[in-house]
Design an enzyme around this catalytic site. Sequence first.
Site, short mmCIF file in Angstrom:
data_model
loop_
_atom_site.label_atom_id
_atom_site.label_comp_id
_atom_site.label_asym_id
_atom_site.label_seq_id
_atom_site.Cartn_x
_atom_site.Cartn_y
_atom_site.Cartn_z
N SER A 233 0.81 -1.21 0.00
CA SER A 233 0.00 0.00 0.00
C SER A 233 0.85 1.27 0.00
O SER A 233 1.72 1.42 -0.85
CB SER A 233 -0.96 -0.06 1.17
OG SER A 233 -2.12 0.63 0.85
N HIS A 364 -7.84 -5.69 0.72
CA HIS A 364 -6.58 -4.96 0.83
C HIS A 364 -5.76 -5.46 2.02
O HIS A 364 -6.11 -5.22 3.17
CB HIS A 364 -6.95 -3.48 1.03
CG HIS A 364 -5.80 -2.55 0.96
ND1 HIS A 364 -5.03 -2.38 -0.17
CD2 HIS A 364 -5.27 -1.71 1.88
CE1 HIS A 364 -4.10 -1.48 0.06
NE2 HIS A 364 -4.22 -1.06 1.30
C1 GCU Z 1 -5.43 4.73 2.05
C2 GCU Z 1 -4.89 5.52 0.87
C3 GCU Z 1 -4.13 4.63 -0.12
C4 GCU Z 1 -3.09 3.83 0.62
C5 GCU Z 1 -3.74 3.07 1.77
C6 GCU Z 1 -2.76 2.29 2.65
O1 GCU Z 1 -6.46 3.89 1.63
O2 GCU Z 1 -5.98 6.16 0.25
O3 GCU Z 1 -3.51 5.41 -1.13
O4 GCU Z 1 -2.43 2.97 -0.27
O5 GCU Z 1 -4.39 3.98 2.63
O6 GCU Z 1 -1.60 2.68 2.75
O7 GCU Z 1 -3.19 1.31 3.26
#
Ligand code: GCU
Length: 383
Positions: A233, A364
């Site tokens: 992420s 995610h």
């Molecule tokens: C949020 C953000 C993302 C990022 C994520 C994370 O959702 O909007 O861009 O990748 O956090 O780091 O888990």
Amino acid sequence: MAPDEPMAPAALRCLDGSTISTAEEWLARRRPELLELFAEYVYGHTPDLSLEAVARTHREDIVLGGRAVRREVDVVITGPAGERTVQLLLYLPTGAKCAVPVFVGLNFSGNHTVDPDPRIRPARAEQYPPGGQPTVDPATAGGRGSLAHRWPIDMIIDSGFGAATAFCGDVEPDHPEGAAHGVRGLLADFSQHRSGSDWGTLGVWAWALSRLLEVLSDQPGVDPDRILAVGHSRLGKAALWAAAQDERFALVVSNESGCGGASPSRRPFGESVHDITSRFPHWFCPRFAEFAGREDDLPVDQHLLLAAIAPRLVYVASAREDLWSDPEGERLSALAAAPVFDLFGADRPAGEPAIGYHLREGEHDILPEDWQHYLRFAADRLG
Ligand code: GCU
């Protein structure tokens, strides 16, 4: 961008309109141009910092029933305005006959969340965003091992690899005022005010990954030519930017890095430039936010970040239900970067895809299932 259009900007065309047709031209002209554009428009320029990083072993333990040695190494970063310690947690297989490849990545919530062993020092409260609910309670270290599924150390060790991680908040806490409390706050000319192409938190985390690579290169048992960046992420965005700039990384894994990572900014799906720069203005250079709603004017897009890593190894992973990261966009980016890897194709057995990719079911996260793919890809390709 329509789904079946080639991804813009074209990978093999320079800003002056000339076409790249060889690996040498790519390395001499297009790659430096792209790194400059990503610095200028997306992540900000990484300055030459007059900061010293010194590694000191804090403790060493034999773990996993004797199969691994775990070292806690303090990386002390000193600048004119003070010093800051990044705690590196390193696991190496004990049975290895030679130096091993090592995955290195930042973690979200502290080293004590990666491994439940009470001997691991917990992160401190000031390393988290203020008011933001940390994933764990830093005061009681109640979250020990709470994110261990993201770092399946036994699987990594049993596959003949090492693993190293440090808390991103050790480098710089993840919030708009975090810079003052992190590495940037050690600089003599530090100012909280940023403009134009000044670097942001992703740039600082990427800078730190290069420092960790240097520390790891000096650790007994680590193969300095096979240090592999990994990130999930926001930390996957930082890992890609680190590997694009620093040719010493032999491989990078982008796990669901999404917008500002592997996903194209131009694709109107999932998180947009407006979304990300409104919620996380500190991650990028201020200039990136100017492209919210006019992404087509950006002189780069994220497939070119993957391409800038060629011919080193790249693995992109997505999860089907992680729509915010745009899994299909991540896949299209990997495909669009492939022609650049093909310039170096003579080094690769016929039919072998240039970039590793998988789409798993679910949400995610970074899971042991993802690591199985990374370990197989790295073992096959690194030799
Ligand atoms: C949020 C953000 C993302 C990022 C994520 C994370 O959702 O909007 O861009 O990748 O956090 O780091 O888990």
